[in-house]
Design an enzyme around this catalytic site. Structure first.
Site, PDB file in Angstrom:
ATOM      1  N   ASP A   1       0.791  -1.229   0.000  1.00 18.71           N
ATOM      2  CA  ASP A   1       0.000   0.000   0.000  1.00 18.71           C
ATOM      3  C   ASP A   1       0.823   1.280   0.000  1.00 18.71           C
ATOM      4  OD1 ASP A   1       1.028  -0.331   2.525  1.00 18.71           O
ATOM      5  OD2 ASP A   1      -0.878  -0.272   3.596  1.00 18.71           O
ATOM      6  N   HIS A   2       2.062   1.209   0.497  1.00 20.21           N
ATOM      7  CA  HIS A   2       2.802   2.456   0.718  1.00 20.21           C
ATOM      8  C   HIS A   2       3.564   2.961  -0.503  1.00 20.21           C
ATOM      9  CE1 HIS A   2       1.821   2.229   4.899  1.00 20.21           C
ATOM     10  NE2 HIS A   2       2.608   3.232   5.208  1.00 20.21           N
TER      11      HIS A   2
ATOM     12  N   ASP B   1       3.609  -0.724  11.359  1.00 21.52           N
ATOM     13  CA  ASP B   1       3.118   0.568  10.917  1.00 21.52           C
ATOM     14  C   ASP B   1       2.492   1.262  12.111  1.00 21.52           C
ATOM     15  OD1 ASP B   1       2.384   2.121   8.208  1.00 21.52           O
ATOM     16  OD2 ASP B   1       0.821   2.413   9.721  1.00 21.52           O
TER      17      ASP B   1
ATOM     18  N   ARG C   1      -2.391  12.389  10.018  1.00 21.28           N
ATOM     19  CA  ARG C   1      -1.171  13.144  10.302  1.00 21.28           C
ATOM     20  C   ARG C   1      -1.093  14.354   9.395  1.00 21.28           C
ATOM     21  NH1 ARG C   1       3.393   8.702  11.740  1.00 21.28           N
ATOM     22  NH2 ARG C   1       2.381   8.479  13.742  1.00 21.28           N
TER      23      ARG C   1
ATOM     24  N   SER D   1      12.589   6.379  16.599  1.00 19.49           N
ATOM     25  CA  SER D   1      11.830   5.246  16.065  1.00 19.49           C
ATOM     26  C   SER D   1      12.593   3.952  16.341  1.00 19.49           C
ATOM     27  CB  SER D   1      11.616   5.413  14.563  1.00 19.49           C
ATOM     28  OG  SER D   1      12.728   4.911  13.871  1.00 19.49           O
TER      29      SER D   1
ATOM     30  N   ARG E   1      13.565   1.780  14.404  1.00 21.76           N
ATOM     31  CA  ARG E   1      14.196   1.328  13.156  1.00 21.76           C
ATOM     32  C   ARG E   1      15.336   0.325  13.398  1.00 21.76           C
ATOM     33  NH1 ARG E   1      15.464   6.594  10.723  1.00 21.76           N
ATOM     34  NH2 ARG E   1      13.221   6.738  10.893  1.00 21.76           N
TER      35      ARG E   1
END
Ligand code: SF4
Length: 755
Positions: free
Chosen positions: A95-96, A160, A448, A643, A645
């Site tokens: 989707d991204h 996500d 956002r 984050s 990550r």
């Protein structure tokens, strides 16, 4: 796309006994959140009463969901575990990576072409390891999960931040990094600090223009972008029970904007109706058998201030529609005050684009409410002033609303239907603009609205509202217009007003779809080959990291002594580097390029101990690696915050850094380092940070008797022959020491698989 009924039965089978054990352990009635958390503790932990916001606890989630950008590294790592199949039901959602430019069909075709190697990899790796694969165009992860997989009382992690969307259907659903997803798919427990609890009591009932979106817009205004940090937000009360399941999903989805771990609603008649409406009657039947455990205890909701850390009360009957923004989702304006705010702050009054849909707000109810406003533009002969886009959240919704004529309504008033994907919500938007330097306004029904989020333009003022409010603004083209009270001049010169929006929660004719876009995995994936082009610049299969050599580690060079803040963004920058997130060697060229060198106050300029010359951090480290020399990174307080990550831990490991020695760590990054088989150490005396000089060489001593709670020593060899020996602490438990010795957690799992 079948949901896993056996897994749900197992969860419900232990729900009652876990709730009972937890009530006994805590000596109190329980919130819904506590019931679900206690049900998902790893075996043997249920009789313990945890301190909220303090204790770290191991959980066993039921499900993993991954979006295509973050799934790449999660799955490349998972392949290292050597398992034939994922340990829990998992899905991948494309989707991204789809850019919105012209319209759904053309944009989808372009994306399939441009991202072919990523999609081929994700489809093949899913096929091999038993993972459900949702193709590009199938929809946005959270909407697809809500329609197919979310279930009351479940626990899910997703790669996500808006994973909490599934809380609308009573699931504890938490956004995580790829390393966590990899662990759960590999069968490892998942660690979380036992969250604090915020209770939101909803009374009354929505009417008129007010919608579920306005609940979270108001909550964001109260709690701000940090107010939910470390907490789960639990909604309850008669008002909560009056909201549709998808409306609840909207509230939980955007709960990510207040920093909450997740948000949740209890199981009720609306949840049941949605499960039945989305062809999951079996789950509804099962849930009904344990429904007293799928909501908080009555004593809790009668006196919430005794059981929650904070309580907020909102009366839906008095709720006014809100518009939040610009530049932050917690700047909340009641619609009656918004026009003034726009004028006083000198924000551009002309609305250029309105965008509805996304994972947050594209339910059947949202679309029908927005369409009821759009159709008035046509009936009342009002010209639409701003551009308008519609992003359906899934093919199921898109097909159904097209069948029922709503997309046609939008198109007749000038709307453009985009692909069922993230598109403009994540900046995948080739916005047509004549002058990007002009201050301009847009309004979305997304979640956002930080600067540059939608179109990369810092001059864009993005506001957030419900789809029906966005649609009304699009027609007016003016942010000082109040759709509840003001009139618009139509093409016949008459002044007309909007009637209140009307929505339909679930389609009267039921949902329909021709091809939902799902690919089931192979029954036996052993023969399936994972497709990775060896020449690819975006994807690279990982090699297992090497185990510890069994001795003390000596002769390490100082790669960088980082000064001040060093977040995961400083260690592994995002932005343009994200296209390499599936290629560890290429993305390692961003390693620590944002960190400030203590000795010259510059970023990405460090002294190469072999040549004496200054150069970029990654190139310097590659030189050490080529010469078979290890290195050490030194850092300040809270190293690795930001984050979760995983690249920030994998890159130093890949390039041959052996240890990170800091004053203190951000916990998630510290754990990520441990998982990759790195040494994460802290100065026993933080002032020893000052002893580290630019030309030092290091030995790490005591590794042969590496044990929980026992400090190690670092010998610092200064230029000129002087040495300092300092104590360094660590937080490795026995298991994590085994990870270090094996060269990483996944090496252990792989060895177990092959044993
Ligand atoms: S639509 Fe937006 S918020 Fe939702 S998953 Fe995509 S990028 Fe994230």
């Amino acid at each position: 796309m079948a949901f896993d009924l056996d897994m749900i039965k197992k969860v419900y089978a232990r729900l009652g006994s876990r709730v009972e054990a937890a009530r006994n352990a805590t000596g109190k009635p329980l919130t819904l959140t506590e019931k679900i958390l206690y049900t998902h503790l790893t075996e043997g932990d249920a009789a313990h009463a945890y301190k909220r916001g303090v204790d770290y606890v191991d959980f066993a989630p039921d499900r993993v969901a991954m979006q295509d950008a973050t799934a790449q590294m999660a799955l490349l790592q998972f392949m290292q575990a050597g398992r034939p199949q994922v340990a829990v039901p998992s899905t991948v959602h494309c989707d991204h990576l789809i850019q919105a430019k012209i319209g759904a069909d053309t944009d989808l075709t372009t994306a399939k072409d441009q991202n072919k190697e990523v999609y081929d990899f994700l489809a093949s790796v899913s096929d091999k390891y038993g993972i459900g694969f949702w193709k590009p165009g199938a929809g946005i992860i959270h909407q697809v999960v809500l329609e197919n997989y979310a279930f009351p009382g479940g626990m899910m992690i997703g790669t996500d931040s808006h994973t909490p969307n599934a809380g609308g259907l009573g699931m504890v659903a938490i956004g995580v990094g790829g390393a966590d997803a990899c662990d759960v798919m590999a069968g490892l427990p998942w660690e979380l600090k036992f969250p604090k609890l915020i209770g939101v009591k909803l009374t009354g009932k929505l009417s008129g223009w007010a919608s579920a979106k306005d609940v979270i817009l108001v909550v964001a205004g109260i709690l701000t972008v940090k107010g939910g940090t470390g907490a789960i937000v639990e909604y309850f009360g008669e008002g909560a029970r009056s909201l549709s399941a998808t409306g609840k999903g909207t509230i939980c989805n955007m709960g990510a904007e207040i920093g909450a771990t997740t948000s949740i609603f209890g199981y009720d008649e609306k949840s049941e109706a949605y499960l039945r409406g989305t062809e999951r009657a079996e789950i509804a039947d099962l849930a009904n058998t344990v429904k007293e455990h799928l909501t908080g205890d009555p004593e809790v909701y009668a006196n919430p201030e005794l059981y929650f850390d904070q309580v907020i009360e909102i009366n839906l009957s008095e709720l006014e529609p809100h518009v939040n923004g610009p530049f932050t989702p917690d700047l909340a304006w009641p619609i009656s005050k918004f026009a003034n705010a726009v004028k006083e702050n000198n924000w551009p009054t002309k609305l250029e684009v309105g965008l509805i849909g996304s994972c947050t707000n594209s339910s059947y109810e949202d679309i029908t409410r927005a369409a009821s406003i759009a159709s008035q533009a046509i009936e009342k002969n009002i010209k639409t002033e701003a551009e308008f886009t519609i992003t359906p959240g899934s093919e199921l919704v898109r097909y159904t609303v097209e069948r029922d004529g709503y997309l046609k309504t939008f198109e007749s008033m000038g709307g453009v239907v985009l692909a069922n994907a993230c598109g403009p919500c994540i900046g995948q938007w080739a916005r047509h603009t004549d002058d990007p330097t002009r201050k301009n306004s847009i309004i979305t029904s997304f979640n956002r609205n930080f600067a540059k989020r939608q179109d990369g333009n810092p001059n864009t003022h993005a506001f957030v509202a419900s789809p029906e409010i966005v649609t009304a603004f699009v027609i007016a083209g003016d942010l000082t217009f109040n759709p509840l009270t003001d009139s618009l001049k139509n093409k016949d010169g008459q002044f007309v007003k909007f009637d209140e929006p009307l929505g339909i929660e679930l389609p009267v004719k039921g949902f329909a779809v021709e091809d939902a876009g799902y690919q089931a995995p192979a029954e036996d994936g052993s023969k399936v080959e994972v497709k990775v082009d060896p020449k690819s610049t975006r994807l690279q299969l990982l090699d297992p990291f090497t185990p510890w050599e069994g001795t003390d580690i000596t002769g390490l060079k100082l790669l960088i002594k980082a000064k001040g803040k060093c977040t995961t963004d400083h260690i592994s920058m995002a932005g343009p580097w994200l296209k390499f997130r599936g290629h560890l060697d290429n993305i390692s060229n961003n390693m620590l390029i944002g960190a400030i060198n203590y000795f010259n106050d510059k970023a990405d300029t460090v002294k190469n101990a072999l040549t004496g010359k200054y150069g970029p951090v990654p190139a310097t480290q590659r030189d050490y690696k080529a010469n078979g020399i290890g290195s050490i990174v030194v850092g300040d307080e809270n190293y690795g915050e930001g984050s979760s990550r995983e690249h920030a831990a994998m890159e130093p490991r890949h390039l041959g850094v052996r240890a990170i020695l800091v004053k203190s760590f951000a916990r998630i990054h510290e754990t990520n380092l441990k998982k990759q088989g790195m040494l994460g150490l802290t100065f026993a005396n933080p002032a020893d940070y000052d002893k580290i000089l630019e030309d030092d060489t290091f030995d790490i001593i005591g590794l042969q008797s590496f044990a929980p709670g026992k400090p190690l020593q670092v010998v610092i060899h200064h230029k000129g022959g002087l040495t300092d020996t300092i104590d360094v602490n660590h937080t490795y438990n026995a298991q994590q020491i085994e990870w270090f010795k094996a060269g990483g957690a996944l090496n252990i799992i792989r060895n177990q698989q092959h044993a």
